[in-house]
Motif scaffolding. Structure first.
Motif, PDB file in Angstrom:
ATOM      1  N   ARG A 344      -5.539 -51.428  -4.627  1.00  0.00           N
ATOM      2  CA  ARG A 344      -4.796 -52.103  -3.546  1.00  0.00           C
ATOM      3  C   ARG A 344      -5.768 -52.691  -2.558  1.00  0.00           C
ATOM      4  O   ARG A 344      -6.746 -52.039  -2.166  1.00  0.00           O
ATOM      5  CB  ARG A 344      -3.871 -51.093  -2.858  1.00  0.00           C
ATOM      6  CG  ARG A 344      -3.118 -51.610  -1.644  1.00  0.00           C
ATOM      7  CD  ARG A 344      -2.316 -50.472  -1.023  1.00  0.00           C
ATOM      8  NE  ARG A 344      -1.676 -50.844   0.229  1.00  0.00           N
ATOM      9  CZ  ARG A 344      -2.267 -50.772   1.430  1.00  0.00           C
ATOM     10  NH1 ARG A 344      -3.518 -50.350   1.509  1.00  0.00           N
ATOM     11  NH2 ARG A 344      -1.620 -51.132   2.510  1.00  0.00           N
ATOM     12  N   ARG A 345      -5.506 -53.925  -2.138  1.00  0.00           N
ATOM     13  CA  ARG A 345      -6.359 -54.547  -1.136  1.00  0.00           C
ATOM     14  C   ARG A 345      -6.058 -53.945   0.226  1.00  0.00           C
ATOM     15  O   ARG A 345      -4.932 -54.014   0.722  1.00  0.00           O
ATOM     16  CB  ARG A 345      -6.173 -56.061  -1.075  1.00  0.00           C
ATOM     17  CG  ARG A 345      -7.172 -56.709  -0.118  1.00  0.00           C
ATOM     18  CD  ARG A 345      -6.979 -58.197   0.057  1.00  0.00           C
ATOM     19  NE  ARG A 345      -7.897 -58.679   1.069  1.00  0.00           N
ATOM     20  CZ  ARG A 345      -7.845 -59.870   1.638  1.00  0.00           C
ATOM     21  NH1 ARG A 345      -6.909 -60.733   1.281  1.00  0.00           N
ATOM     22  NH2 ARG A 345      -8.718 -60.230   2.561  1.00  0.00           N
ATOM     23  N   SER A 346      -7.055 -53.362   0.844  1.00  0.00           N
ATOM     24  CA  SER A 346      -6.880 -52.713   2.140  1.00  0.00           C
ATOM     25  C   SER A 346      -6.504 -53.744   3.194  1.00  0.00           C
ATOM     26  O   SER A 346      -6.955 -54.884   3.173  1.00  0.00           O
ATOM     27  CB  SER A 346      -8.164 -51.987   2.542  1.00  0.00           C
ATOM     28  OG  SER A 346      -8.079 -51.523   3.870  1.00  0.00           O
ATOM     29  N   ARG A 347      -5.686 -53.311   4.138  1.00  0.00           N
ATOM     30  CA  ARG A 347      -5.335 -54.185   5.265  1.00  0.00           C
ATOM     31  C   ARG A 347      -6.440 -54.241   6.304  1.00  0.00           C
ATOM     32  O   ARG A 347      -6.396 -55.075   7.227  1.00  0.00           O
ATOM     33  CB  ARG A 347      -4.037 -53.697   5.913  1.00  0.00           C
ATOM     34  CG  ARG A 347      -2.809 -53.897   5.018  1.00  0.00           C
ATOM     35  CD  ARG A 347      -1.531 -53.550   5.746  1.00  0.00           C
ATOM     36  NE  ARG A 347      -0.367 -53.842   4.928  1.00  0.00           N
ATOM     37  CZ  ARG A 347       0.197 -55.042   4.840  1.00  0.00           C
ATOM     38  NH1 ARG A 347      -0.296 -56.053   5.528  1.00  0.00           N
ATOM     39  NH2 ARG A 347       1.261 -55.245   4.075  1.00  0.00           N
ATOM     40  N   THR A 348      -7.429 -53.367   6.183  1.00  0.00           N
ATOM     41  CA  THR A 348      -8.513 -53.337   7.168  1.00  0.00           C
ATOM     42  C   THR A 348      -9.863 -53.635   6.553  1.00  0.00           C
ATOM     43  O   THR A 348     -10.877 -53.596   7.235  1.00  0.00           O
ATOM     44  CB  THR A 348      -8.578 -51.951   7.846  1.00  0.00           C
ATOM     45  OG1 THR A 348      -8.785 -50.945   6.840  1.00  0.00           O
ATOM     46  CG2 THR A 348      -7.285 -51.654   8.585  1.00  0.00           C
ATOM     47  N   GLY A 349      -9.878 -53.938   5.228  1.00  0.00           N
ATOM     48  CA  GLY A 349     -11.143 -54.167   4.545  1.00  0.00           C
ATOM     49  C   GLY A 349     -11.693 -55.545   4.816  1.00  0.00           C
ATOM     50  O   GLY A 349     -11.147 -56.319   5.622  1.00  0.00           O
TER      51      GLY A 349
END
Length: 350
Positions: A344-349
């Protein structure tokens, strides 16, 4: 608390003998992923049972109704599901997401085609990793296959009623898919519009675009409730030239086992997908919205799982690496031992 009941599902017969040998283990892993993501962990005692000389995947759960059965209906290996009590099997009504006839998935035959059951599994498991997995049932997920070959992933997404896009470098594969889909739409009497155009910028050709708008029915088409499908003939590293950033919920792809899907300059004669993924992943990441998910299948003879997960983690992805997600490794042939990784693509990455 609802009393626990015993359920079992009959595995879909597979025409691929090698794939069939691992079908039960793959089904068990897929069911476990669904259980964690959308079924609240309520399924227990998952195992394989032989009934009347036929193998079933069995489990225990409180009474299954509504969305529970709708999720189970779309497991890639499910043929039929039963409630088991007192030695009797009672079939349960299940409603699949399928919007069109199955020949959309099965009619294409060509060397190197990814098994359609596995394609469905990969799409399902990737959808379960995004932050809104319930949208697999409710609609609205937008799917990208950036190494789409002749469109097996695109067809499965359309079967689910999802908007889909693909990128394919090989011109012959691009043309073959366009010809197939045009004929299928016409022969199936599906209301649609289709066109192939050249995409230009600053008077330079960037690639070709095959664009299709279709409706599940004539009535839905007239009301503007349509499915959008796009296929681009270009290098996957140029995907960002054709789509807006953060415009996809899922990226689902089968990484190349050789050089046929990638740039020879990048991949050489190596079976490893790492060079291609290192170049393309920054582009793909920008196209995926935060909270979206990526699912990549690959040949483990070409790269170790740890190498792929490290690459994904470096681009801000949260890896799904529990026991269920490690249960998908299976043999395709003597040269290919396939696995999948989902993140999952992090929302904070980054």
């Amino acid at each position: 608390m609802n009393a626990m009941k015993t359920y079992g599902f009959l595995l879909l017969p597979s025409h691929n003998r090698v794939y069939a040998q691992g079908a039960a283990a793959l089904a068990r892993a897929e069911l476990s992923v669904f259980n964690e993501a959308v079924l609240g962990g309520r399924l227990t005692d998952v195992g394989e049972t032989t009934l009347g000389g036929v193998p079933y995947l069995t489990f225990r759960a409180p009474e299954l109704t509504g969305d529970d059965l709708r999720y189970l209906a779309n497991l890639s290996a499910l043929y039929a599901v039963f409630e088991i009590a007192d030695g009797r099997l009672t079939p349960l009504d299940v409603t699949r997401l399928d919007k069109f006839s199955s020949d959309l998935i099965t009619i294409q035959k060509y060397p190197g085609k990814t098994n359609e059951d596995f394609t469905k599994l990969l799409l399902n498991v990737t959808a379960m990793a995004c932050d809104t997995p319930e949208r697999l049932l409710n609609g609205g997920l937008r799917v990208l296959d950036p190494l789409c070959g002749r469109g097996t992933t695109l067809n499965q997404a359309v079967m689910y009623g999802l908007d889909a896009a693909g990128v394919e470098r090989d011109g012959k594969s691009f043309e073959a898919y366009g010809n197939f889909l045009r004929h299928w739409l016409k022969n199936s009497r599906v209301k649609h519009q289709a066109e192939t155009t050249t995409v230009r910028r600053d008077r330079k050709s960037l690639g070709r675009r095959f664009q299709v708008t279709l409706g599940e029915s004539k009535e839905l088409y007239k009301r503007g409730r349509t499915i959008e499908l796009t296929m681009i003939n270009a290098d996957t590293a140029a995907s960002g030239d054709f789509f807006r950033p953060a415009s996809f919920d899922l990226i689902v792809t089968d990484a190349p086992y050789g050089v046929q899907h990638g740039s020879a300059a990048r991949a050489g004669l190596s079976r490893s997908p790492l060079a291609l993924l290192t170049t393309a992943l920054p582009v793909w990441t920008r196209l995926l919205r935060p909270g979206g998910a990526i699912g990549i299948a690959w040949n483990t003879h070409g790269a170790r799982r740890e190498e792929l997960t490290a690459l994904l983690a470096g681009h801000g992805f949260e890896i799904r690496d529990d026991e269920a997600h490690r249960g998908f490794r299976h043999r395709v042939d003597q040269a290919i031992l396939r696995d999948l990784v989902v993140a999952r693509r992090s929302r904070t990455g980054p």
